[in-house]
Design a protein around this motif. Sequence first.
Motif, PDB file in Angstrom:
ATOM      1  N   ALA A   9       0.796  -1.115  -0.069  1.00 46.95           N
ATOM      2  CA  ALA A   9      -0.024   0.098   0.250  1.00 46.95           C
ATOM      3  C   ALA A   9       0.637   1.168  -0.010  1.00 46.95           C
ATOM      4  O   ALA A   9       0.769   2.159   0.885  1.00 46.95           O
ATOM      5  CB  ALA A   9      -0.691   0.001   1.117  1.00 46.95           C
ATOM      6  N   HIS A  10       1.538   1.287  -0.956  1.00 49.43           N
ATOM      7  CA  HIS A  10       2.424   2.551  -1.059  1.00 49.43           C
ATOM      8  C   HIS A  10       2.380   3.113  -2.602  1.00 49.43           C
ATOM      9  O   HIS A  10       2.303   2.050  -3.210  1.00 49.43           O
ATOM     10  CB  HIS A  10       3.678   2.605  -0.457  1.00 49.43           C
ATOM     11  CG  HIS A  10       4.453   1.672  -1.254  1.00 49.43           C
ATOM     12  ND1 HIS A  10       4.647   0.445  -0.807  1.00 49.43           N
ATOM     13  CD2 HIS A  10       5.722   1.784  -2.277  1.00 49.43           C
ATOM     14  CE1 HIS A  10       5.795  -0.364  -1.528  1.00 49.43           C
ATOM     15  NE2 HIS A  10       6.207   0.597  -2.847  1.00 49.43           N
ATOM     16  N   GLY A  36       7.039   0.005   9.477  1.00 49.91           N
ATOM     17  CA  GLY A  36       5.772  -0.117   8.872  1.00 49.91           C
ATOM     18  C   GLY A  36       5.597  -0.929   7.702  1.00 49.91           C
ATOM     19  O   GLY A  36       5.205  -0.719   6.726  1.00 49.91           O
ATOM     20  N   ASP A  58       5.870  -3.738  12.248  1.00 53.11           N
ATOM     21  CA  ASP A  58       4.609  -3.103  12.179  1.00 53.11           C
ATOM     22  C   ASP A  58       3.832  -3.049  13.350  1.00 53.11           C
ATOM     23  O   ASP A  58       4.270  -4.097  14.110  1.00 53.11           O
ATOM     24  CB  ASP A  58       3.913  -3.675  11.067  1.00 53.11           C
ATOM     25  CG  ASP A  58       2.862  -2.821  10.609  1.00 53.11           C
ATOM     26  OD1 ASP A  58       3.015  -2.441   9.317  1.00 53.11           O
ATOM     27  OD2 ASP A  58       2.017  -2.521  11.001  1.00 53.11           O
ATOM     28  N   THR A  84       6.309  -0.392  17.660  1.00 53.97           N
ATOM     29  CA  THR A  84       6.039   0.871  17.056  1.00 53.97           C
ATOM     30  C   THR A  84       7.522   1.430  16.435  1.00 53.97           C
ATOM     31  O   THR A  84       8.509   1.311  17.068  1.00 53.97           O
ATOM     32  CB  THR A  84       5.402   1.869  17.872  1.00 53.97           C
ATOM     33  OG1 THR A  84       5.226   3.300  17.375  1.00 53.97           O
ATOM     34  CG2 THR A  84       6.090   2.163  19.340  1.00 53.97           C
ATOM     35  N   VAL A  85       7.532   1.941  15.234  1.00 55.72           N
ATOM     36  CA  VAL A  85       8.644   3.032  14.755  1.00 55.72           C
ATOM     37  C   VAL A  85       9.000   3.896  15.695  1.00 55.72           C
ATOM     38  O   VAL A  85      10.142   4.431  15.617  1.00 55.72           O
ATOM     39  CB  VAL A  85       8.121   3.473  13.286  1.00 55.72           C
ATOM     40  CG1 VAL A  85       7.332   4.544  13.511  1.00 55.72           C
ATOM     41  CG2 VAL A  85       9.354   3.993  12.795  1.00 55.72           C
ATOM     42  N   GLU A 101       7.747   2.948   3.682  1.00 60.29           N
ATOM     43  CA  GLU A 101       6.870   3.137   2.704  1.00 60.29           C
ATOM     44  C   GLU A 101       5.428   3.672   3.000  1.00 60.29           C
ATOM     45  O   GLU A 101       4.812   2.580   3.315  1.00 60.29           O
ATOM     46  CB  GLU A 101       6.895   2.008   1.697  1.00 60.29           C
ATOM     47  CG  GLU A 101       8.346   1.643   1.178  1.00 60.29           C
ATOM     48  CD  GLU A 101       8.430   0.172   0.347  1.00 60.29           C
ATOM     49  OE1 GLU A 101       8.862   0.441  -0.749  1.00 60.29           O
ATOM     50  OE2 GLU A 101       8.000  -0.628   0.910  1.00 60.29           O
ATOM     51  N   VAL A 107       2.365   8.522  11.887  1.00 66.27           N
ATOM     52  CA  VAL A 107       3.224   8.525  13.476  1.00 66.27           C
ATOM     53  C   VAL A 107       3.731   9.757  14.027  1.00 66.27           C
ATOM     54  O   VAL A 107       3.638  10.848  13.005  1.00 66.27           O
ATOM     55  CB  VAL A 107       4.152   7.516  13.453  1.00 66.27           C
ATOM     56  CG1 VAL A 107       3.847   6.136  12.791  1.00 66.27           C
ATOM     57  CG2 VAL A 107       5.435   7.786  12.300  1.00 66.27           C
TER      58      VAL A 107
HETATM   59  C1  LIG Z   1      -0.154   2.559   4.099  1.00 65.48           C
HETATM   60  S1  LIG Z   1       0.413   1.332   5.023  1.00 65.48           S
HETATM   61  C2  LIG Z   1       2.071   0.755   4.331  1.00 65.48           C
HETATM   62  C3  LIG Z   1       2.269  -0.531   4.393  1.00 65.48           C
HETATM   63  C4  LIG Z   1       3.669  -0.887   3.800  1.00 65.48           C
HETATM   64  N1  LIG Z   1       4.871  -0.124   3.910  1.00 65.48           N
HETATM   65  C5  LIG Z   1       3.508  -1.070   2.405  1.00 65.48           C
HETATM   66  O1  LIG Z   1       3.912  -0.175   1.604  1.00 65.48           O
HETATM   67  O2  LIG Z   1       2.541  -1.874   1.751  1.00 65.48           O
HETATM   68  C6  LIG Z   1       1.010   1.939   6.933  1.00 65.48           C
HETATM   69  C7  LIG Z   1       1.616   0.837   7.618  1.00 65.48           C
HETATM   70  O3  LIG Z   1       1.970   1.872   8.816  1.00 65.48           O
HETATM   71  C8  LIG Z   1       1.844   0.629   9.809  1.00 65.48           C
HETATM   72  N2  LIG Z   1       1.914   1.577  11.157  1.00 65.48           N
HETATM   73  C9  LIG Z   1       1.162   2.691  11.508  1.00 65.48           C
HETATM   74  N3  LIG Z   1       1.580   3.356  12.529  1.00 65.48           N
HETATM   75  C10 LIG Z   1       2.803   2.578  12.907  1.00 65.48           C
HETATM   76  C11 LIG Z   1       3.534   2.850  13.804  1.00 65.48           C
HETATM   77  N4  LIG Z   1       3.488   3.776  14.880  1.00 65.48           N
HETATM   78  N5  LIG Z   1       4.694   1.909  14.080  1.00 65.48           N
HETATM   79  C12 LIG Z   1       4.891   0.771  13.075  1.00 65.48           C
HETATM   80  N6  LIG Z   1       4.059   0.796  11.965  1.00 65.48           N
HETATM   81  C13 LIG Z   1       3.122   1.542  11.973  1.00 65.48           C
HETATM   82  C14 LIG Z   1       0.178   0.422   9.561  1.00 65.48           C
HETATM   83  O4  LIG Z   1       0.090  -0.914  10.416  1.00 65.48           O
HETATM   84  C15 LIG Z   1       0.469  -0.023   8.176  1.00 65.48           C
HETATM   85  O5  LIG Z   1       1.013  -1.342   8.155  1.00 65.48           O
END
Ligand SMILES: C[S@@+](CC[C@H](N)C(=O)[O-])C[C@H]1O[C@@H](n2cnc3c(N)ncnc32)[C@H](O)[C@@H]1O
Length: 223
Positions: A9-10, A36, A58, A84-85, A101, A107
Motif C-alpha cells: 500500500a504505497h 511499517g 509493524d 512501533t517505529v 513506505e 506516526v
Molecule cells: C499505508 S500502510 C503501508 C504498508 C507498507 N509499508 C506498504 O507499503 O505496503 C502503513 C503501515 O504503517 C503501519 N503503522 C502505522 N503506525 C505505525 C507505527 N507507529 N509503527 C509501526 N508501524 C505503523 C500500519 O500498520 C501499516 O501497515
Amino acid sequence: MSQLGIEGAHPGGINLTKKIFERENVNKNSHILDVGCGTGQTVAYLARKFGAHVTGIDINSIMVEKAKKRMKEKRIQANVIQCTVEKLPFLDNQFDFVISESVLSFVDTSSALNEIYRVLKRGGRLIAIELTMKHPLSEKEEDAIKQFYGFNSLTLKKDWEVRLKQAGFDHIRIKKNTSTNPTPVFHNPEGMEPELYEILEQHLEYSFKYQGILEYRIYSCTK
Ligand SMILES: C[S@@+](CC[C@H](N)C(=O)[O-])C[C@H]1O[C@@H](n2cnc3c(N)ncnc32)[C@H](O)[C@@H]1O
C-alpha cells in the motif's frame, strides 16, 4: 489493507521499490529495516533478491501475522516484529538501510525519525516514500483527510526537509514519484463487507479531489 487482502500500500507499489533499490548498494551483508512493513511484500522482495538480512516491523498485529505467513510460505529468511517505529527494539547503529513506505505521516514523525537515525549505522541511508502536500489546505479539509486516513500530520516538502535535518540526516535528496500505482489485487472480494466498499469509495473521492495537492515524494538521506 489487511481486511481487503491488499498486498502492498504505497504509491508506485513494489515496482517503485524495485527501481529504488536497483540504484542502491545492497548485498547479502546488508542489514535492512522496513518500518511499517505491512504485509511484508518489500521485506520478502529484499530478502530474496539480495539475500540481505531484512527485518520488518509493524504496529498492527494483522499485518505482522500476514507478513510472517508470507515469509513462511515463501521460505524466506526474514524477521518480522510487532512494535512501533517510535520506539524501536534495536541497539544503536545496526542497519545499513531503513525503508519507510507510506508510514511516517501516520506516526509521531519526529520520534520516528530520531529512532530511525539512532538505529542506522553511520553512512547508513533512510529511504522514505511519503505523502507530501503541495500547498496547505484549509484546517477543515486537513482535519477531514487526517481523520479519514488516520494521518498524524500532513507535511509540506520543505517541512519534511526540516524534520529530516532536525533528526540529524544529511545529503537529503527529494524525488518526485512519477510511476503510477499498480491496480490493487483483492484476494477475497466476495468476503468484503459493505462498510469497506464505502471506505474505498471515499478514498477514491479524496484521491480525485486532491489530485496534484496530496502527492508523494521519495526522500533519501544519510546518517
Ligand atoms: C499505508 S500502510 C503501508 C504498508 C507498507 N509499508 C506498504 O507499503 O505496503 C502503513 C503501515 O504503517 C503501519 N503503522 C502505522 N503506525 C505505525 C507505527 N507507529 N509503527 C509501526 N508501524 C505503523 C500500519 O500498520 C501499516 O501497515
